[in-house]
Write a protein that holds these residues in place. Structure first.
Motif, PDB file in Angstrom:
ATOM      1  N   GLY A  74       0.828  -1.205   0.000  1.00 31.29           N
ATOM      2  CA  GLY A  74       0.000   0.000   0.000  1.00 31.29           C
ATOM      3  C   GLY A  74       0.863   1.256   0.000  1.00 31.29           C
ATOM      4  O   GLY A  74       0.637   2.201  -0.771  1.00 31.29           O
ATOM      5  N   PRO A 109      -4.156   2.283  -1.531  1.00 31.72           N
ATOM      6  CA  PRO A 109      -4.174   2.391  -0.065  1.00 31.72           C
ATOM      7  C   PRO A 109      -5.503   1.957   0.562  1.00 31.72           C
ATOM      8  O   PRO A 109      -5.497   1.421   1.662  1.00 31.72           O
ATOM      9  CB  PRO A 109      -3.879   3.863   0.205  1.00 31.72           C
ATOM     10  N   ARG A 124      -1.011   6.591   3.371  1.00 27.55           N
ATOM     11  CA  ARG A 124      -0.513   7.680   2.515  1.00 27.55           C
ATOM     12  C   ARG A 124       0.518   8.525   3.258  1.00 27.55           C
ATOM     13  O   ARG A 124       1.582   8.840   2.731  1.00 27.55           O
ATOM     14  CB  ARG A 124      -1.665   8.592   2.096  1.00 27.55           C
TER      15      ARG A 124
END
Ligand code: SF4
Ligand code: SF4
Ligand code: SF4
Ligand code: FES
Lengths: 539, 355
Positions: A74, A109, A124
C-alpha cells in the motif's frame, strides 16, 4: 544489518516494523530515540502493539498481526502513484521493476488499509514521510520474520528501500536486528545446513575441495542437511537417531512444544551441552556441563557484523568445561584430532577459510577493539555499510510480492490472535535472567496482555488468572488488562518455562526460510471457572 | 568544521572548531578537572570546577562549555584557578558526608579524587547539612541524596541519552535534589533500570544495590568482554574479585553502546555463579525412563561418541544431527559444524537463528 548501529543516528526517517526495539535491542532503541530527540529524525512505528517507541514516533500504524505485506504494498502504491520513487536508483541499480509495479498497482491504499485494519490516510502519510526523507532507514526484527510470509515480508522491505533509493548510503538501509547475542556469528560460522563459513555453499564442489584439503578429509557431503524444524520431524519419524544440542533450549523457544517434546522423547540418543539443566536438557541421555561466556575466550559477531572479543574472567564451576574442549574430545573419540584448541588458533583457521573474515585476528581485535566483516585481509579496515555503489549480486532485484493471510486466522472457536515477544528484563527462554535475582524480582511472572474491552466482555479483571488455549496446547497465567494491545489480540512474552507461549504457537513454516509463524496464532481465552481446569505440565 | 590552532598551558594544540577547550585539552593530554561534564552528554556548565583563563576574555570561562577558537591562549593550572577550585570543593564538601571509608564509591569518586588533588580536607564553610532518607525502593538502584553534588548528570543522562526522564530537580533552593516527581518509587516511574544514572553519578549518591559492599575499585580486576544477551554487542567490563563477578560496567565511548547498557547487560550477570550451574556430566541410567546421574567426563564422552558411531554405522551420517548455538562463540560454532561435517560427515547442522 546493511548499515551500522551508529549510522542510524544519521537517518532523517526511520521505519521500525516488527521490532519492539527498546526491549528486544535496548541499545539500538536508545540510538533511535536519540535520533528523534536530538536530530529531529522522523520515526514511523508499524506495530500491532503499543510499544515504548510509540512515544517517540511521529506516526504509529497499528496494523493487524500478519498483514505487513499489504501495508508495505500500500505504501509503495502511494509512492509510485504520487511520483515519489527514486527513478535514477531504480534505473541504474535494480532490475525486475516492471513486474513489481504491476503487483503493487493492485494495492491502492484503500484496499491495503482494509486488510491491515487501518485508515488509508495513515498509509498515505507514512509513504510520503518515508519517500520524501533525504535518507530513510528500515529497522525490523522477529516481528517481520516469524511468519509463514516471513520471506515475503523481508522482500517487501527490500522493495521499499530500493524504490526510494535507500540502500548503500548513510542513514539508510534495511536493518534486521538479530535476536540473540551471536546469531549473526553462528550463521557466519556455518551453523546452517547448506553453507560452510561465510555462506560458502556446501553444494559447490570447489568450496568442498577447499575444506576437504584444510580439514584433511577425503569427502564432505554436498547435499544440504536438515533445518531445526526438519530435524524435529525426522527425529519423530526415527530418521534422526542422535541429536546433539549445544547451548540451545528449543523446548521453550520452539513453536508447538508438544510435537518437539515427543521428538525429544523418541530420538534414540539426545546429547545436551549447556550451563544449566534446562527444560531441554531434562530430556537428554547425556548432559555435558559447559562454561559460560565469562569463563572462556572467543568472539561474538553482533547484529551490525561487528566481531568483538569475549574474554575469560572467572573459572567455570566444578568440572564444567569450554564447549570447544568438549567438541574436540568428542571428535577425538570418533578418530579425528582437532589439534590444540585455543580460541585464537581457531580464529586463524576461520580466517584462512572464510573470505569475509580473512583479515580478522585476535591481534587486530586486541588493538582495534572491533572489526566489521567483510574484512578480507589484514590491511582492510572492515565494512560499516554494505552495498555502497553496487549490490553483492550486481543489480538489486525487485520482487513481486502478493499478500497472503497468516496460516491460522481467528474463528469462532479460537477468536483471538495471539502474538508473542520479549520483555526488557528477561531474555529468550529465561534460563539466564530468571536466575538473576533482582531481574526476577522486577518481573517475577508471566502475564497475558488483553484489551480492556475484551476483558470486560469476558469478565476478566487485571491480575485474574486466565487460561489460553490453542489447537496445540494450553497455558495458565495472570491477565494484564491494557490498551497496549488492540481488541481481538492478546500478547504473551515467551521467557517463562511455567507458562510457555510456545505451547500455543503454530509451527507452520515459511516455505523458503523455514521460520515458524510464532507471531500469529488463534487462541481462546478461558476466564473464571473455565480457567481453573487448565494446566500446563512442565517437562 | 575548520582546523583551529591554539595554545593550552604553553602547548601548541591543533584541533577542529567543534571542540570545546576541555575536549581539546584532554586530547592534548592536559588534565582539566570536571564534575558536571561527561562525554555521553551535552555540556551543562553548572559546577564551574573546569574554569580556565583565556587571554583577552572577560573573566574566567568554563572549559567544558567554551568552544575553541583560532589563536586562543588558554591557561588551566594557575594559582588563581587552584584557589577558586579549592573554594568550590570546600563549598561542596561543607554539605557532604565525610564517610568515604564506608561509601560504595570510594576509589571511584570524582569528588574524592578532586579533594585529594587539591588537598581539601577541612572546610571553612560551616552551614546547614542535609539529611535525606536513603531510598532503596527497588531491587537494583539506591539513592542517597546526602551525597548529591547537584551536577545534574543523572537527570541529563536519563533524559538526553536514555530518552526517559525519570528524574528532575524537585524542591527549591537549598532543598533542591534530583528526585522523582511526587516522590514516587522507581518501580512506579517509567525507569528502565538501565543504570545509566548509576554509571554517570560522580559520587556515591546513586549506586547499584547488587554490588554494595562487595569490593573496592582497587580490589577488582576488570575484564573487557562482550554482552551475552542481545545482538547489540555492548562492551562490558566485568569487575572480578576473588573469582566472583561483583559488578558490570561499560567503557565510555567504546563499542555499540558507547558506555550505555540495558538492565540485562548491567545487572544480568548473577546467573554465572548460580547454584543451579551444572558442575559435572550427567548420564541417564536405566533407559529412557531412568534418571540422570552424575558421571565422569570419560564415561559421558564415551557414551556420546559410542552412540554417534553406532548411528553412523547403522543409519549413515545423516542419522546424526547437530544444533549449534546463537549463544556460543564463533570459534565454538565453527568447531561444532566441523564436527558435523568433517568428523561425522553430515550437513545436519542448524541453530535457533530463526527463533
Ligand atoms: S536507571 Fe536508567 S531509566 Fe532509570 S532513572 Fe536511571 S537512567 Fe533513568
Ligand atoms: S545524584 Fe549524582 S548524578 Fe545526580 S545530581 Fe546528584 S551527584 Fe549528580
Ligand atoms: S547490554 Fe543490553 S542492549 Fe547491550 S548487548 Fe547486552 S542485552 Fe543488548
Ligand atoms: S565541568 Fe564544566 S562547569 Fe562543570
Amino acid at each position: 544489518m546493511t548499515n551500522s548501529i551508529d549510522d542510524l543516528e544519521k537517518a532523517d526517517c526511520i521505519l521500525v516494523i516488527g521490532s519492539n526495539t527498546t526491549e528486544g535491542h535496548p541499545i539500538i532503541g536508545l540510538r533511535i530515540k536519540r535520533a528523534v530527540m536530538k536530530n529531529g529524525c522522523r520515526l514511523i512505528v508499524a506495530e500491532p502493539r503499543h510499544i515504548r517507541l510509540c512515544y517517540y514516533a511521529g506516526q504509529w500504524i497499528r496494523q493487524k498481526p500478519g498483514t505487513d505485506v499489504a501495508l508495505l504494498n500500500g505504501m509503495m502504491n502511494v509512492i509510485l502513484s504520487e511520483g515519489l520513487a527514486d527513478e535514477d536508483f531504480i534505473r541504474e541499480r535494480t532490475e525486475g521493476f516492471e513486474e513489481f509495479r504491476k503487483t503493487v498497482e493492485q494495492y491502492p491504499p484503500e484496499r491495503a488499509a482494509e486488510i491491515c485494519g487501518v485508515e488509508a490516510e495513515e498509509i498515505r502519510r507514512a509513504a510520503r514521510t518515508f519517500a520524501s526523507a533525504e535518507s530513510a532507514a528500515i529497522v525490523y526484527a522477529m516481528g517481520i520474520t516469524q511468519h509463514t510470509t516471513g520471506v515475503d515480508n523481508v522482500l517487501s522491505l527490500a522493495n521499499l528501500a530500493m524504490l526510494t533509493g535507500n540502500l548503500g548510503k548513510e542513514g539508510a538501509g534495511v536493518n534486521p536486528l538479530r535476536g540473540q547475542n551471536n546469531v549473526q556469528g553462528a550463521c557466519d560460522m556455518g551453523g546452517l545446513p547448506n553453507v560452510f563459513t561465510g555462506y560458502q555453499p556446501v553444494s559447490d564442489p570447489k568450496v568442498r575441495e577447499k575444506f576437504e584439503a584444510a580439514w584433511g578429509v577425503d569427502y564432505l557431503p554436498g547435499n544440504p542437511g536438515l533445518t531445526l524444524t526438519e530435524m524435529t520431524d525426522a527425529a519423530h519419524r526415527g530418521d534422526v537417531k542422535v541429536l546433539y544440542i549445544m547451548g540451545e533450549n528449543p523446548v521453550i523457544s520452539d513453536p508447538d512444544i508438544r510435537h518437539l517434546k515427543e521428538a525429544l522423547e523418541r530420538v534414540e540418543f539426545l546429547v545436551v551441552q549447556d550451563i544449566f539443566l534446562t527444560e531441554t536438557a531434562a530430556y537428554a541421555d547425556v548432559v555435558l556441563p559447559s562454561a559460560s561466556f565469562a569463563e572462556k575466550e572467543g568472539t561474538f559477531t553482533n547484529t551490525d557484523r561487528r566481531v568483538q572479543r569475549v574474554r575469560k574472567a572467572v573459572e567455570p564451576p566444578g568440572e564444567a568445561r569450554e564447549d570447544s574442549w568438549i567438541i574436540a574430545q568428542v571428535a577425538a573419540r570418533l578418530g579425528y584430532d582437532m589439534g590444540y584448541i585455543s580460541a585464537e588458533k581457531v580464529m586463524e583457521e576461520i580466517a584462512s577459510l572464510t573470505p569475509s573474515y580473512g583479515g580478522i585476528s585476535y591481534q587486530r581485535l586486541e588493538k582495534e577493539g572491533e572489526l566489521r566483516w567483510p574484512c578480507p585481509d589484514a590491511e582492510h579496515p572492515g565494512t560499516p555499510i554494505l552495498h555502497v555503489g553496487k549490490f553483492t549480486r550486481g543489480k538489486g532485484l525487485f520482487s513481486a510480492v502478493e499478500y497472503k493471510p497468516p496460516a491460522e486466522e481467528p474463528d469462532e472457536e479460537y477468536p483471538f490472535i495471539l502474538t508473542t515477544g520479549r520483555l526488557l528484563a528477561h531474555y529468550h527462554t529465561g534460563s539466564m535472567t530468571r536466575r538473576v535475582e533482582p531481574l526476577n524480582e522486577l518481573v517475577p511472572r508471566n502475564r497475558v496482555w488483553i484489551n480492556p474491552a475484551d476483558a470486560e466482555r469476558l469478565g476478566v479483571a487485571d491480575g485474574d488468572e486466565v487460561g489460553l488455549q490453542s489447537r496445540r496446547g494450553a497455558i495458565k497465567l495472570e491477565a494484564k488488562v491494557t490498551r497496549k494491545v488492540s481488541e481481538g489480540v492478546v500478547f504473551v512474552p515467551f521467557h517463562f518455562g511455567e507458562s510457555p507461549a510456545n505451547a500455543l504457537t503454530n509451527s507452520a513454516l515459511d516455505p523458503v526460510a523455514k521460520i515458524p509463524e510464532l507471531k500469529v496464532a488463534a487462541v481462546r481465552v478461558l476466564a473464571g471457572e473455565d480457567a481453573k481446569g487448565v494446566t500446563y505440565d512442565m517437562a | 568544521m575548520e582546523q583551529v590552532r591554539l595554545t593550552i598551558d604553553g602547548k601548541e594544540v591543533v584541533t577542529t572548531s567543534d571542540r570545546t577547550i576541555l575536549e581539546a585539552a584532554r586530547e592534548a593530554g592536559v588534565r582539566v578537572p570536571s564534575l558536571c561534564y561527561e562525554e555521553r552528554m551535552d555540556p551543562y556548565g553548572a559546577c564551574r570546577i573546569c574554569l580556565v583563563e583565556v587571554e583577552g576574555a572577560r573573566g574566567l570561562l568554563p572549559a567544558c562549555y567554551t568552544k575553541v577558537t583560532d589563536g586562543m591562549v588558554v591557561r588551566t593550572a594557575t594559582e588563581d584557578l587552584a584557589r577558586i577550585r579549592r573554594t568550590i570543593l570546600e563549598l561542596i564538601l561543607s554539605d557532604h558526608p565525610k564517610d568515604c571509608m564506608t561509601c560504595e564509591s570510594a576509589g571511584d569518586c570524582e569528588l574524592q579524587d578532586l579533594a585529594y588533588e587539591y588537598g581539601v580536607k577541612e572546610t571553612s564553610y560551616k552551614g546547614e547539612e542535609h539529611h535525606y532518607e536513603v531510598l532503596a525502593d527497588n531491587p537494583l538502584i539506591e539513592r542517597d541524596y546526602d551525597k548529591c553534588i547537584l551536577c545534574g548528570r543523572c537527570i541529563r543522562i536519563c533524559r538526553e541519552v536514555q530518552g526517559v526522564g525519570v528524574y528532575d530537580f524537585v524542591n527549591r533552593g537549598f532543598e533542591s535534589v534530583p528526585g522523582i516527581p511526587y516522590g514516587k518509587p522507581m518501580t512506579e516511574s517509567p525507569c528502565e533500570f538501565c543504570g545509566q544514572c548509576v554509571s554517570t553519578c560522580p559520587t556515591g549518591a546513586i549506586i547499584s544495590i547488587p554490588s554494595k559492599g562487595k569490593g573496592r575499585s582497587w580490589q577488582v580486576e576488570k575484564v573487557r568482554t562482550t554482552c551475552p544477551y542481545c545482538g547489540c554487542g555492548c562492551q562490558l567490563d566485568l569487575h572480578v574479585r576473588d573469582g566472583e563477578i561483583i559488578e558490570v560496567s561499560s567503557p565510555v565511548m567504546v563499542g555499540p553502546g558507547e558506555g550505555n547498557l540495558c538492565v540485562k547487560g548491567r545487572y544480568g550477570y548473577g546467573f554465572v555463579h548460580h547454584p543451579d550451574r551444572l558442575t559435572q556430566p550427567l548420564v541417564r541410567k536405566g533407559g529412557k525412563g531412568g534418571e540422570l546421574v552424575p558421571a565422569t567426563w570419560e564415561e559421558a564422552l564415551g557414551a556420546v561418541a559410542g552412540h554417534i558411531r553406532k548411528a553412523m554405522d547403522e543409519g549413515g551420517p545423516d542419522s546424526v544431527a547437530f544444533l549449534a548455538s546463537a549463544r556460543c562463540t564463533n570459534e565454538e560454532n565453527y568447531l561444532m559444524q566441523k564436527l558435523a561435517r568433517a568428523v561425522v560427515g553430515t550437513n545436519n547442522v542448524d541453530h535457533c537463528a530463526r527463533l
